[in-house]
Design a protein around this motif. Structure first.
Motif, PDB file in Angstrom:
ATOM      1  N   SER A   1      -4.316  27.766 -25.627  1.00  0.00           N
ATOM      2  CA  SER A   1      -3.026  28.018 -26.248  1.00  0.00           C
ATOM      3  C   SER A   1      -1.886  27.525 -25.374  1.00  0.00           C
ATOM      4  N   THR A   2      -0.740  27.297 -25.996  1.00  0.00           N
ATOM      5  CA  THR A   2       0.448  26.941 -25.219  1.00  0.00           C
ATOM      6  C   THR A   2       0.953  28.130 -24.423  1.00  0.00           C
ATOM      7  N   GLN A   3       0.598  29.324 -24.847  1.00  0.00           N
ATOM      8  CA  GLN A   3       0.975  30.517 -24.083  1.00  0.00           C
ATOM      9  C   GLN A   3       0.282  30.521 -22.731  1.00  0.00           C
ATOM     10  N   GLY A   4      -0.987  30.083 -22.730  1.00  0.00           N
ATOM     11  CA  GLY A   4      -1.729  30.069 -21.469  1.00  0.00           C
ATOM     12  C   GLY A   4      -1.358  28.876 -20.602  1.00  0.00           C
ATOM     13  N   ILE A   5      -1.484  27.703 -21.157  1.00  0.00           N
ATOM     14  CA  ILE A   5      -1.164  26.486 -20.400  1.00  0.00           C
ATOM     15  C   ILE A   5       0.315  26.177 -20.645  1.00  0.00           C
ATOM     16  N   LEU A   6       1.161  26.957 -19.998  1.00  0.00           N
ATOM     17  CA  LEU A   6       2.589  26.877 -20.275  1.00  0.00           C
ATOM     18  C   LEU A   6       3.303  25.840 -19.429  1.00  0.00           C
ATOM     19  N   ALA A   7       2.603  25.225 -18.458  1.00  0.00           N
ATOM     20  CA  ALA A   7       3.232  24.222 -17.597  1.00  0.00           C
ATOM     21  C   ALA A   7       2.272  23.063 -17.385  1.00  0.00           C
ATOM     22  N   THR A   8       2.819  21.862 -17.331  1.00  0.00           N
ATOM     23  CA  THR A   8       2.018  20.670 -17.045  1.00  0.00           C
ATOM     24  C   THR A   8       2.703  19.863 -15.948  1.00  0.00           C
ATOM     25  N   PRO A   9       1.932  19.182 -15.112  1.00  0.00           N
ATOM     26  CA  PRO A   9       2.529  18.364 -14.043  1.00  0.00           C
ATOM     27  C   PRO A   9       3.184  17.112 -14.609  1.00  0.00           C
ATOM     28  N   HIS A  10       4.110  16.564 -13.861  1.00  0.00           N
ATOM     29  CA  HIS A  10       4.759  15.330 -14.319  1.00  0.00           C
ATOM     30  C   HIS A  10       3.982  14.117 -13.817  1.00  0.00           C
ATOM     31  N   SER A  11       3.962  13.097 -14.640  1.00  0.00           N
ATOM     32  CA  SER A  11       3.333  11.829 -14.272  1.00  0.00           C
ATOM     33  C   SER A  11       4.239  10.703 -14.732  1.00  0.00           C
ATOM     34  N   GLN A  12       3.953   9.498 -14.268  1.00  0.00           N
ATOM     35  CA  GLN A  12       4.830   8.376 -14.573  1.00  0.00           C
ATOM     36  C   GLN A  12       4.055   7.062 -14.531  1.00  0.00           C
ATOM     37  N   ARG A  13       4.566   6.085 -15.246  1.00  0.00           N
ATOM     38  CA  ARG A  13       4.011   4.738 -15.127  1.00  0.00           C
ATOM     39  C   ARG A  13       4.419   4.180 -13.773  1.00  0.00           C
ATOM     40  N   SER A  14       3.468   3.594 -13.072  1.00  0.00           N
ATOM     41  CA  SER A  14       3.694   3.143 -11.700  1.00  0.00           C
ATOM     42  C   SER A  14       3.195   1.710 -11.553  1.00  0.00           C
ATOM     43  N   THR A  15       3.687   1.033 -10.532  1.00  0.00           N
ATOM     44  CA  THR A  15       3.345  -0.379 -10.330  1.00  0.00           C
ATOM     45  C   THR A  15       2.931  -0.626  -8.894  1.00  0.00           C
ATOM     46  N   ALA A  16       1.838  -1.349  -8.738  1.00  0.00           N
ATOM     47  CA  ALA A  16       1.408  -1.829  -7.428  1.00  0.00           C
ATOM     48  C   ALA A  16       1.657  -3.330  -7.377  1.00  0.00           C
ATOM     49  N   ARG A  17       2.442  -3.757  -6.418  1.00  0.00           N
ATOM     50  CA  ARG A  17       2.715  -5.192  -6.231  1.00  0.00           C
ATOM     51  C   ARG A  17       1.933  -5.656  -5.010  1.00  0.00           C
ATOM     52  N   LEU A  18       0.949  -6.518  -5.253  1.00  0.00           N
ATOM     53  CA  LEU A  18       0.033  -6.963  -4.208  1.00  0.00           C
ATOM     54  C   LEU A  18       0.377  -8.389  -3.795  1.00  0.00           C
ATOM     55  N   HIS A  19       0.460  -8.622  -2.509  1.00  0.00           N
ATOM     56  CA  HIS A  19       0.711  -9.960  -1.962  1.00  0.00           C
ATOM     57  C   HIS A  19      -0.426 -10.242  -0.989  1.00  0.00           C
ATOM     58  N   LEU A  20      -1.296 -11.183  -1.352  1.00  0.00           N
ATOM     59  CA  LEU A  20      -2.540 -11.396  -0.625  1.00  0.00           C
ATOM     60  C   LEU A  20      -2.651 -12.822  -0.120  1.00  0.00           C
ATOM     61  N   ARG A  21      -3.136 -12.965   1.095  1.00  0.00           N
ATOM     62  CA  ARG A  21      -3.411 -14.287   1.664  1.00  0.00           C
ATOM     63  C   ARG A  21      -4.918 -14.524   1.605  1.00  0.00           C
ATOM     64  N   LEU A  22      -5.318 -15.641   0.995  1.00  0.00           N
ATOM     65  CA  LEU A  22      -6.727 -15.939   0.781  1.00  0.00           C
ATOM     66  C   LEU A  22      -7.285 -16.855   1.862  1.00  0.00           C
ATOM     67  N   GLY A  23      -8.587 -16.765   2.060  1.00  0.00           N
ATOM     68  CA  GLY A  23      -9.270 -17.712   2.920  1.00  0.00           C
ATOM     69  C   GLY A  23      -9.337 -19.069   2.244  1.00  0.00           C
ATOM     70  N   ASP A  24      -9.164 -20.147   3.010  1.00  0.00           N
ATOM     71  CA  ASP A  24      -9.135 -21.482   2.399  1.00  0.00           C
ATOM     72  C   ASP A  24     -10.523 -22.022   2.073  1.00  0.00           C
ATOM     73  N   TYR A  25     -11.560 -21.201   2.332  1.00  0.00           N
ATOM     74  CA  TYR A  25     -12.932 -21.622   2.044  1.00  0.00           C
ATOM     75  C   TYR A  25     -13.373 -21.236   0.626  1.00  0.00           C
ATOM     76  N   LEU A  26     -12.545 -20.510  -0.102  1.00  0.00           N
ATOM     77  CA  LEU A  26     -12.952 -20.010  -1.409  1.00  0.00           C
ATOM     78  C   LEU A  26     -13.071 -21.142  -2.430  1.00  0.00           C
ATOM     79  N   ASP A  27     -14.082 -21.024  -3.299  1.00  0.00           N
ATOM     80  CA  ASP A  27     -14.267 -22.014  -4.353  1.00  0.00           C
ATOM     81  C   ASP A  27     -13.304 -21.789  -5.516  1.00  0.00           C
ATOM     82  N   GLY A  28     -12.940 -20.533  -5.755  1.00  0.00           N
ATOM     83  CA  GLY A  28     -12.061 -20.208  -6.869  1.00  0.00           C
ATOM     84  C   GLY A  28     -11.013 -19.191  -6.461  1.00  0.00           C
ATOM     85  N   LEU A  29     -10.201 -18.801  -7.424  1.00  0.00           N
ATOM     86  CA  LEU A  29      -9.172 -17.793  -7.189  1.00  0.00           C
ATOM     87  C   LEU A  29      -9.680 -16.458  -7.739  1.00  0.00           C
ATOM     88  N   PRO A  30      -9.921 -15.467  -6.889  1.00  0.00           N
ATOM     89  CA  PRO A  30     -10.544 -14.209  -7.328  1.00  0.00           C
ATOM     90  C   PRO A  30      -9.565 -13.238  -7.986  1.00  0.00           C
TER      91      PRO A  30
END
Length: 298
Positions: free
Chosen positions: A184-213
């Motif tokens: 019931s809403t009487q019991g579960i009267l509170a919920t935590p907040h959440s949000q859309r989030s973003t991870a921005r990754l900047h990666l340096r690759l080894g030059d021996y790779l055959d493809g882009l992973p």
């Protein structure tokens, strides 16, 4: 009548002799090939102008060299070949060449439980540079996920506990009554907040790779976070997503540490820096964390 020779203004001597770090073009529209897909992209292409006496470079030569990207699958070897063509067409003028490719990688992602699936785009930037025979490739990838605040979750649980005490302090506990209360809403009267989030990754690759992973790196990041945003869903998928959020409570610091450890184990990654942004639903500002490995000082 003899045809007039077209003037080559770029070949004229500069009035102000001065080398330039980079000269080229930005936002060139072109298709590229990756994972069997022909993807619309935009490229920034350029070279250094080391001959300070020269007035300019030959931009059309850079443009024509990019045609190689239309026919072959993107790979470190192909990027190096394009950059070498940049330099070969500017012998005596340039010692360094660079190429940056912007694209939206379109991947079909399955739902968590149901047989549904949908498409999701991942903004990607591929950067390659060739200078004095030294070649390197870097990737920038944005991964979107959901983050639920551990503090808010704990505060919500405390309120639920207090409500349970208030509602059952004067009555015997019966399984059916407790089960009804939990639903019931009487019991579960509170919920935590959440949000859309973003991870921005900047990666340096080894030059021996055959493809882009790209796909492997995206999969590693989403697995580490556990709450990648979804596409098509049924109620069972939405419930599974709620469960995933509940089992992956995280501050921005937690998300950054998870990604750091996962990317450090990713094959072919020689170094990285990352930035996670939680677009807070509680505050009017964002929560942000950054980390790096084998990248050098800030």
């Amino acid at each position: 009548m003899n045809a007039l020779t077209l003037p080559d203004i770029a070949a004229q001597a500069s009035r102000q002799a001065l080398p330039l770090d980079w000269v080229g073009m930005c936002g060139i529209a072109l298709p590229v090939v990756f994972d069997g897909q022909r993807i619309s992209a935009r490229a920034d292409a350029g070279v250094s102008l080391d001959d300070g006496q020269a007035r300019g470079i030959h931009m059309s030569r850079l443009y024509l060299a990019l045609e190689m990207l239309e026919q072959q699958t993107l790979s470190p070897a192909l990027l190096r070949e394009v950059l070498q063509r940049f330099l070969d067409s500017h012998t005596g003028l340039s010692n360094a060449a660079s190429l940056r490719i912007h694209l939206d990688l379109l991947l079909k992602r399955p739902a968590l439980v149901s047989p549904l699936a949908g498409w999701k785009t991942y903004p990607v930037v591929i950067e390659a540079r060739l200078e004095n025979a030294m070649f390197h490739v870097e990737l920038k990838i944005d991964v979107v996920y959901s983050s639920t605040c551990p503090c808010s979750a704990a505060l919500s649980r405390q309120l639920i506990q207090q409500q349970f005490v208030d509602d059952f302090a004067q009555k015997p506990l019966h399984h059916a009554d407790v089960l009804a209360w939990l639903g019931s809403t009487q019991g579960i009267l509170a919920t935590p907040h959440s949000q859309r989030s973003t991870a921005r990754l900047h990666l340096r690759l080894g030059d021996y790779l055959d493809g882009l992973p790209l796909i492997a790196l995206i999969n590693d990041a989403e697995a580490a976070l556990g709450t990648a945003v979804q596409t098509a869903v049924k109620r069972a998928d939405e419930q599974a997503f709620a469960l995933a959020n509940g089992q992956n409570l995280m501050f921005c610091e937690d998300a950054a540490r998870r990604l750091h450890l996962a990317l450090k184990r990713s094959p072919g990654v020689n170094g990285f820096r990352l930035r996670v942004t939680h677009a807070e639903s509680l505050h009017a500002h964002d929560a942000v964390a950054e980390s790096r490995w084998n990248w050098g000082a800030a």
